[in-house]
Design a protein around this motif. Sequence first.
Motif, mmCIF file in Angstrom:
data_model
loop_
_atom_site.group_PDB
_atom_site.id
_atom_site.type_symbol
_atom_site.label_atom_id
_atom_site.label_comp_id
_atom_site.label_asym_id
_atom_site.label_seq_id
_atom_site.Cartn_x
_atom_site.Cartn_y
_atom_site.Cartn_z
ATOM 1 N N LEU A 389 116.239 74.233 94.924
ATOM 2 C CA LEU A 389 117.273 73.597 94.114
ATOM 3 C C LEU A 389 116.761 72.265 93.591
ATOM 4 N N VAL A 390 116.676 72.156 92.266
ATOM 5 C CA VAL A 390 116.213 70.924 91.614
ATOM 6 C C VAL A 390 117.427 70.267 90.974
ATOM 7 N N LYS A 391 117.650 68.994 91.278
ATOM 8 C CA LYS A 391 118.894 68.341 90.874
ATOM 9 C C LYS A 391 118.928 67.894 89.420
ATOM 10 N N GLY A 392 117.837 68.048 88.683
ATOM 11 C CA GLY A 392 117.871 67.646 87.282
ATOM 12 C C GLY A 392 116.529 67.817 86.607
ATOM 13 N N GLY A 393 116.567 67.835 85.266
ATOM 14 C CA GLY A 393 115.333 67.967 84.504
ATOM 15 C C GLY A 393 114.381 66.810 84.730
ATOM 16 N N ASN A 394 114.922 65.621 85.043
ATOM 17 C CA ASN A 394 114.041 64.471 85.287
ATOM 18 C C ASN A 394 113.163 64.691 86.514
ATOM 19 N N TYR A 395 113.710 65.335 87.549
ATOM 20 C CA TYR A 395 112.913 65.601 88.749
ATOM 21 C C TYR A 395 111.923 66.739 88.504
ATOM 22 N N LEU A 396 112.321 67.725 87.700
ATOM 23 C CA LEU A 396 111.395 68.808 87.365
ATOM 24 C C LEU A 396 110.221 68.257 86.567
ATOM 25 N N GLU A 397 110.508 67.332 85.659
ATOM 26 C CA GLU A 397 109.452 66.707 84.873
ATOM 27 C C GLU A 397 108.519 65.895 85.766
ATOM 28 N N ALA A 398 109.085 65.165 86.738
ATOM 29 C CA ALA A 398 108.254 64.377 87.656
ATOM 30 C C ALA A 398 107.370 65.282 88.505
ATOM 31 N N LEU A 399 107.899 66.439 88.924
ATOM 32 C CA LEU A 399 107.103 67.373 89.726
ATOM 33 C C LEU A 399 105.891 67.894 88.962
ATOM 34 N N SER A 400 105.976 67.912 87.646
ATOM 35 C CA SER A 400 104.847 68.416 86.857
ATOM 36 C C SER A 400 103.678 67.442 86.848
ATOM 37 N N ILE A 601 117.361 64.148 106.680
ATOM 38 C CA ILE A 601 118.351 63.545 107.574
ATOM 39 C C ILE A 601 117.847 62.205 108.105
ATOM 40 N N ASN A 602 116.649 62.208 108.682
ATOM 41 C CA ASN A 602 116.123 60.992 109.305
ATOM 42 C C ASN A 602 115.191 60.206 108.400
ATOM 43 N N ASP A 603 114.985 60.682 107.178
ATOM 44 C CA ASP A 603 113.999 60.043 106.309
ATOM 45 C C ASP A 603 114.619 59.504 105.027
ATOM 46 N N ARG A 609 112.650 56.144 98.252
ATOM 47 C CA ARG A 609 111.561 55.365 97.658
ATOM 48 C C ARG A 609 110.587 56.239 96.876
ATOM 49 N N ALA A 610 110.427 57.496 97.254
ATOM 50 C CA ALA A 610 109.482 58.384 96.580
ATOM 51 C C ALA A 610 109.950 58.693 95.161
ATOM 52 N N ASP A 611 108.998 59.058 94.290
ATOM 53 C CA ASP A 611 109.365 59.477 92.936
ATOM 54 C C ASP A 611 110.222 60.733 92.977
ATOM 55 N N VAL A 612 109.881 61.643 93.897
ATOM 56 C CA VAL A 612 110.677 62.851 94.118
ATOM 57 C C VAL A 612 110.814 63.043 95.623
ATOM 58 N N GLY A 613 112.051 63.069 96.110
ATOM 59 C CA GLY A 613 112.303 63.330 97.526
ATOM 60 C C GLY A 613 112.667 64.788 97.713
ATOM 61 N N VAL A 614 111.958 65.466 98.620
ATOM 62 C CA VAL A 614 112.168 66.892 98.861
ATOM 63 C C VAL A 614 112.649 67.085 100.291
ATOM 64 N N ALA A 615 113.784 67.775 100.454
ATOM 65 C CA ALA A 615 114.325 68.051 101.783
ATOM 66 C C ALA A 615 114.022 69.492 102.159
ATOM 67 N N MET A 616 113.533 69.682 103.374
ATOM 68 C CA MET A 616 113.206 71.017 103.881
ATOM 69 C C MET A 616 114.414 71.642 104.553
ATOM 70 N N ALA A 624 120.944 67.039 103.808
ATOM 71 C CA ALA A 624 119.759 67.347 103.004
ATOM 72 C C ALA A 624 120.112 67.447 101.530
ATOM 73 N N ILE A 625 121.205 68.130 101.226
ATOM 74 C CA ILE A 625 121.605 68.308 99.830
ATOM 75 C C ILE A 625 121.958 66.969 99.197
ATOM 76 N N GLU A 626 122.561 66.064 99.965
ATOM 77 C CA GLU A 626 122.941 64.762 99.432
ATOM 78 C C GLU A 626 121.743 63.840 99.262
ATOM 79 N N ALA A 627 120.801 63.875 100.208
ATOM 80 C CA ALA A 627 119.745 62.860 100.252
ATOM 81 C C ALA A 627 118.608 63.113 99.286
#
Length: 711
Positions: A389-400, A601-603, A609-616, A624-627
Motif C-alpha cells: 500500500l503506497v499512500k500517494g504518488g509522491n512516495y511512489l516517485e521517491a521510491l523510484s 510501531i517502535n520506529d 525522518r526518512a524520505d520514505v518510511g516503510v512499515a512491515m 503501521a498504517i498510520e505511521a
Amino acid sequence: MSEMAALKKQYLLEGLCCGSCAAEIEREVGGLDGVSSASVDLASKTLSLKLKENAEPKAVAEQAGRIARRHGPGIVLRELDAGAAAGEGTGVSGRAKLRRAAVILAAALFAAGLALPLAGGVKAALFLASSLLAGGEVLIAAARSCVHGHVFDENFLMSVAVLGAFAVGEYAEGAAVMIFYRVGEYFEDRAVDRSKRSISALMDIRPDSANLKAGGAVRRVRPEEVAVGDSILVRPGEKIPLDGRVTEGCSLLDTSALTGESLPRSVEPGSEVLSGSVNLNGALTVEVTKEFGESTASKILDLVRNAGSRKARAENFITKFARYYTPAVVFSAVALAFLPPLLVPGAALSEWVHRALIFLVVSCPCALVLSVPLSFFGGIGGASRRGILVKGGNYLEALSRVDTVVFDKTGTLTRGSFEVTEVSPAEGWDRETLLDLAAHAELYSSHPIAASIRAACGSRPDPARVSGYEVIPGKGVRASVDGRAVLAGNAALTGMENAASPAAGTVVFLTVDGAYAGRIVIADEIKPDAAQAVQKLKEAGVRRTVMLTGDCRGAADRVARETGLDAACAELLPAQKVEKLEELSREAPAGGKIVFVGDGINDAPVLARADVGVAMGGIGSDAAIEAADVVLMTDEPSKLADAIRIARRTHSVVMQNVVFALGVKFAVLALAAFGAATMWEAVFADVGVALIAVLNSLRAGKPAPARRNER
C-alpha cells in the motif's frame, strides 16, 4: 472517528474529463473559506478536501459544486461514502449512450459527404450537421466557458478550431476535427475506466452486509450497525465484514485482496480475522473487535482512495506547465494568423488562419494532464495487487530514486520470536536464580526479549515480589525484586562495556545490588526471505543497504553477515538512530532517497525522518498504517524490491508519455508554422497522442525487470 478524519471529505466529479478544468477546480476550491487544501485527481475523478475546524461541510460542498459546474456543465459533484472506492460508478449512462449514437450518426454523415458526388452546398450542410451532432455539447460548453472567462479550456479551443475551419471553407477538416476529437475522447474514457475498474475490482473488499447473531436468530444488517462485542455469522463464500476473533468453527480464509498472497490461511477458535478476507469452506462465528469504520477493510479503502490527493512532483509540474503551455500556444496562434499577412507581402490571410487553427487543435495538453496522474494511479493499483500500500504518488516517485535502504532488525529482518539460548551465571549464582530474577525484573515489559526470558523461567512471576519498576529507553529495565536492586539490560546500562564478550544473539546483563550476576543470551531467527530481500534490492539498483539496531554488536554482525547487508550499526538508542539516518542522508548523492523499513510501531521518529518510511507486516496494525508512507501488508521484506521496481516502471512510463507527447506536439507546431502540417496531423497530435499516452499509462502497475548494477 478522530478529529482529523472528520475534517476530510472526498467527492466524485462525475463527467470531469478536461485536464485544465481539473486544475482550475482544484485552484478555486482550494481558495474557498473553510478549505485548508484541495486536490483533484483526474484519473479517479475525485476531489479531496481538508476542511478547517470552523467549516460547514454542506456549504463548502455547494460552493465546490457550483465551481465544478462553471468549468464543466456536465460535471456533477457527489460525496463518496466512507467505504466506497474511487472508480465506482463507471457504468454507461443513458446520456452517454445517446452521445455515442450521435457521434456514430455524425460519422455516417461525414462519410456520406466525402463519398457521395454532391453539390458543394449539400456537402457543406452534411459536414455542418455532422459537426453539430458530434460536438453540440462541446459548443455549448465552450459558450458557457466563454461567459465565465475560461477561454483556455479544451472545449473552447476545439470550438474555435472547428468554427475557424468552416469560416475559411475547410468544411471537411472542421467536421473531422470534431468527430475525431469525440471519438478519441470516448476511447480515452474507456481506457481510464478500464484502469479504474481494475483497481475497484482489486479493492473489492468492502462487505455489503453482516449476519448478526442475536437472541438465537440471525439477521442480515449493514456492517455499520454491528457493535464491538456482537457476534456475526460468516458463511462459506462470504466476505468477513468486520475485524474480530473466531469463537466457533474452523475454515480457510482467502486474504489475497489484503496481502496479495494466494495461499489460504487456516483459522480456528481464538484466531484473529480481518475484514475483507473471504471465508472459503467452513461456517465461522466471529466476535467483533472493531467497529466498521475502524476495520482493516475500511482503513485500506480510505488509504487507496486518498492516495490520489498526495501528488508527485511530476503531476504538480504538469499541472503548472499546462497553465502556461495552452495560453502560450493560443497567443502564438493569434500571432501566426495575423502578423504574417500584415508584415509579409503577398501572404494570404486565409492560409495563415488555417495554420493558426492547427495550433489551436494542438494546444490542448490533455495527453500530459491525463496520462501522468493515470500512470501514478496505475502504479499504486499495481502495488496494491501485490500487498503493497503506497499512500500517494509522491512516495511512489521517491521510491523510484532510492539510493539507500535502512532496515531495523527486530521484526523486520528477523522474526521477532526470541528464545533463550544461553544462561551464564556469575560466580556465586546459579542458572535458576538468575532466570528467576530476570523474569521478575522484566515482568511488566512488553518487549519480545522480555517475553522470551519469562517463558524460559518456567514459573509465572509473582507481582508481589516486584516494586519500583522503571523502563530505561534503549537500555533495559530497573526494578526491585525481593527488596534487591536489579538492573537487566545492555552493557551500557549495567556498566559491562569492557567485560562484554561476543555472542551470537542479544545479550541481557544482570546486576544485583550493583554487582554483576550474569548474562542471558537470546537469539532471534532471521526471516527466510531476508537475504533474498537484500539481494533483490541490489539487483534493483539500490546502492547501499544498512541496518540500524539497538541490539548488541554480535547479534547485529550475525544478521548482517547472513543477509548480505553492506553495513550494520549496533547498540543505538532511538535518538541515535535518527542521527545515523541523517548522516546516511548527507552521504547519499544528490537526488538519492533514503528508505527506512521498520515495524511501524517502535520506529516512528526514524520513519518520519526518512524520505520514505516503510512499515512491515502492516496487516491488522493500525499503528503501521498510520505511521508509514508505504505499508507492506505481509511480513516479507523482499516485497520492498517489488515496490521499487513498480515505482521505477511508473516513473519510466511517465517520462515516456511526457517526451512522446511534447515531442509530437512541438513537431506538429513547427510543421504547421511552415505550412507542412494539415488538420489531420493536428488531430493526431491532440487526440491520438492523448490516447496512446493513456494506453501506455496502463503499463505502470507492472514491476520493471531486475537489472544488476543499474546505478
